[in-house]
Design an enzyme around this catalytic site. Structure first.
Site, short mmCIF file in Angstrom:
data_model
loop_
_atom_site.label_atom_id
_atom_site.label_comp_id
_atom_site.label_asym_id
_atom_site.label_seq_id
_atom_site.Cartn_x
_atom_site.Cartn_y
_atom_site.Cartn_z
N SER A 1 -68.89 14.79 -25.20
CA SER A 1 -69.25 15.92 -24.34
C SER A 1 -69.78 15.43 -22.99
O SER A 1 -70.40 14.38 -22.90
CB SER A 1 -70.31 16.81 -24.98
OG SER A 1 -70.67 17.83 -24.07
N LYS B 1 -69.83 18.22 -32.70
CA LYS B 1 -69.33 18.55 -31.35
C LYS B 1 -68.97 20.03 -31.28
O LYS B 1 -69.21 20.70 -30.27
CB LYS B 1 -68.12 17.67 -31.00
CG LYS B 1 -67.40 18.07 -29.71
CD LYS B 1 -68.19 17.76 -28.46
CE LYS B 1 -67.86 18.56 -27.23
NZ LYS B 1 -66.55 18.46 -26.66
N HIS C 1 -72.09 21.95 -31.03
CA HIS C 1 -72.58 21.74 -29.65
C HIS C 1 -71.93 22.76 -28.72
O HIS C 1 -72.59 23.42 -27.92
CB HIS C 1 -72.27 20.30 -29.19
CG HIS C 1 -72.39 20.11 -27.71
ND1 HIS C 1 -71.44 20.56 -26.81
CD2 HIS C 1 -73.37 19.56 -26.96
CE1 HIS C 1 -71.83 20.29 -25.58
NE2 HIS C 1 -73.00 19.67 -25.64
N ASN C 2 -70.62 22.88 -28.85
CA ASN C 2 -69.91 23.81 -27.98
C ASN C 2 -70.27 25.26 -28.27
O ASN C 2 -70.35 26.08 -27.36
CB ASN C 2 -68.40 23.60 -28.11
CG ASN C 2 -67.94 22.34 -27.39
OD1 ASN C 2 -68.73 21.44 -27.14
ND2 ASN C 2 -66.66 22.26 -27.07
N GLU D 1 -73.36 25.87 -26.63
CA GLU D 1 -73.05 25.93 -25.18
C GLU D 1 -72.57 27.33 -24.80
O GLU D 1 -72.97 27.89 -23.77
CB GLU D 1 -71.98 24.88 -24.90
CG GLU D 1 -71.48 24.80 -23.49
CD GLU D 1 -70.31 23.80 -23.38
OE1 GLU D 1 -70.44 22.65 -23.84
OE2 GLU D 1 -69.25 24.19 -22.85
#
Ligand code: NDP
Length: 474
Positions: A130, A184, A187-188, A191
């Site tokens: 990222s 990940k 994480h997104n 986000e």
């Protein structure tokens, strides 16, 4: 010729920047791209780093150029191209070599690829990266899933190229097979929630307080000095400051209100649902992006319903701005609590033993959601071992007690003014439901028993019971 430490396939935006980053940190790297002219152009433009880059015109050449056991990063478009590259690489690699998929893979694909390669002698790493283009070039956050032995082979290179938070590398091995890509994905998802909640607060400032972009910019810039300090708040202030070269208008005003997505947000929500972990703020953010894409339909609905005949949000501006800051902070806490809870659920489900404090630590720099806040999470998880909902960590109880009244006021005022705040209101609803000792599902139990004889539990006795409804129905 001296062998390269690592290989990389795919010299697109991410791959080319990662390759330059690796070369810059002193490692020799062999590179290959499907379109050979791109490889030539890449090397030509590598400047002083050219000497550490070995351009290869075939996968056989690439394999031959790397020191065994050979790690090869694949940084091509996610999906079928990755499978094609793995299939082609298998013929060129040998025992103990490591194929690393560094794209945005769905973790189910990563688990499948990991399993498919088992027994072949090759190993597979699913690696979440990222930080976008800039991160890839100067220091991304790197989330690795695979065997620990394969991590040991690539650890030096990956920690060298990763972002550093006060000297600590933002790269770590997080668990087997799909662990890195799952983290990940979440994480997104977080986000998405972060971005949506910022957009909602911007909407209140723009439509509720009638503030122009140049007036809103310093508000976000100011917040960036405090508890909301983060990359996303920082760039929001910069976006609001920028003017369009052609029209001279604020750029944000000439951008269409329709946002795209590539799928990681949706995957977060699907996995949360599969695991039975509520991630409502993330879900609301994904849904908001989808709704944003229905531009024509929204314009027609605005015509059909008209705009609300209500006054703009009024009151002492300083107090309102303080409330907005705290509301955003409270929403953020709830969204992160959900994201980490989903990872805890997945960790149990897939036997990954995900290290939550480490995840928070490697997100403190390099990635899109990097923030001071993640340092606070890392500290709280460090104390608790990363077990349990973030909302129950003592430091977060204190922060949330201070912030949730503001979230409540802002959501209520936005609702009255007809301003949509789906992520903030979902965060609030989640928090209120989470903190309510006696909820309302006694009614759900009763209804389910009434129409389906599912039985219910009592507050005063063990066992399953049925209500008197059958008798009444006669
Ligand atoms: P680009 O579109 O810039 O580059 C794509 C690369 O993939 C090119 O090298 C292209 O080769 C190659 N490629 C495409 N199809 C094939 C194929 N069938 N076989 C072989 N090679 C192929 O993509 P990005 O660098 O932006 O993205 C790469 C990966 O990184 C994706 O999974 C993306 O989701 C992920 N990612 C992207 C981020 C970003 O900010 N852009 C951030 C984090 C992850 P050719 O030159 O021959 O077309």
């Amino acid at each position: 010729m001296e062998k390269a430490e690592i290989g990389l396939i795919g010299l697109g935006t991410m791959g080319s920047n990662l390759a330059l980053n690796i070369a810059e940190k002193g490692h020799r790297i062999a590179v290959f791209n499907r379109t050979a002219s791109k490889t030539d152009a890449f090397v030509e433009n590598a400047g002083a780093l050219k000497g550490r880059i070995v351009p290869c015109k075939s996968l056989a050449e690439l394999a031959d150029a790397i020191r065994p056991p050979r790690p090869v990063i694949i940084m091509v478009l996610a999906g079928k191209p990755v499978d094609e590259q793995i299939a082609a690489l298998r013929d060129e690699l040998s025992a103990n070599d490591i194929i690393i998929d560094a794209g945005n893979a769905n973790f189910h694909d990563t688990v499948r690829r990991f399993t498919e390669l088992q027994g072949s002698g090759l190993t597979f790493i699913g690696m979440g990266v990222s930080g976008g283009e800039e991160g890839a070039r100067h220091g991304p956050s790197i989330m690795v899933g695979g065997t620990q032995e394969s991590w040991t082979r690539v650890e030096d290179v990956l920690t060298a190229i990763s972002a550093k938070y006060k000297g600590e590398p933002c790269a770590a091995w997080l668990g087997p097979d799909g662990a890195g890509h799952f983290v990940k994905t979440i994480h997104n998802g977080i986000e998405y929630a972060d971005m949506q909640m910022i957009a909602e607060i911007y909407g209140i400032l723009r439509d509720g307080l009638a503030m122009a972009p140049k007036e809103i910019a310093p508000v976000f810039a100011g917040w960036n000095e405090g508890r909301l300090n983060s990359y996303l708040i920082e760039i929001t202030a910069k976006v609001l400051e920028a003017d369009d070269a052609e029209t001279g208008k604020p750029v944000v005003d000439i951008i269409l209100d329709r946002a795209g997505q590539k799928g990681t947000g949706k995957w977060s929500v699907i996995e949360a649902q599969q695991l039975g972990i509520p991630a409502t703020a993330i879900e609301a953010a994904v849904a908001a992006r989808v709704l944003s894409s229905f531009k024509a339909e929204r314009l027609a609905a605005e015509k059909a319903y008209g705009t609300l005949e209500v006054e703009r949000i009024s009151g002492a501006k300083d107090a309102l701005l303080k409330d907005l800051e705290l509301a955003l902070f409270a929403g953020k806490i709830a969204a992160y609590a959900q994201g980490f809870a989903v990872m805890e659920g997945a960790s149990k489900e897939f036997g990954w033993n995900l290290p939550m404090p480490t995840i928070a630590r490697i997100w403190r720099a390099g990635c899109i959601i990097r923030s001071q806040f993640l340092d606070t999470i890392a500290e709280a998880f460090g104390k608790s071992g990363g077990k349990g909902n973030l909302l129950m960590a003592p430091a977060f109880i204190t922060m949330m007690k201070e912030a949730h009244p503001s979230l409540r006021r802002i959501v209520a005022r936005a609702a009255e003014a007809g301003l949509p705040v789906p992520a903030l209101s979902s965060a609030l609803a989640y928090f209120d439901a989470y903190r309510q000792g006696r909820g309302t599902s006694n009614m759900i139990q009763a209804q389910r028993d009434f129409f389906g004889a599912h039985g219910f539990e009592r507050i005063d006795a063990e066992g399953a019971f049925h209500g008197p409804w059958g008798m009444e129905q006669g």
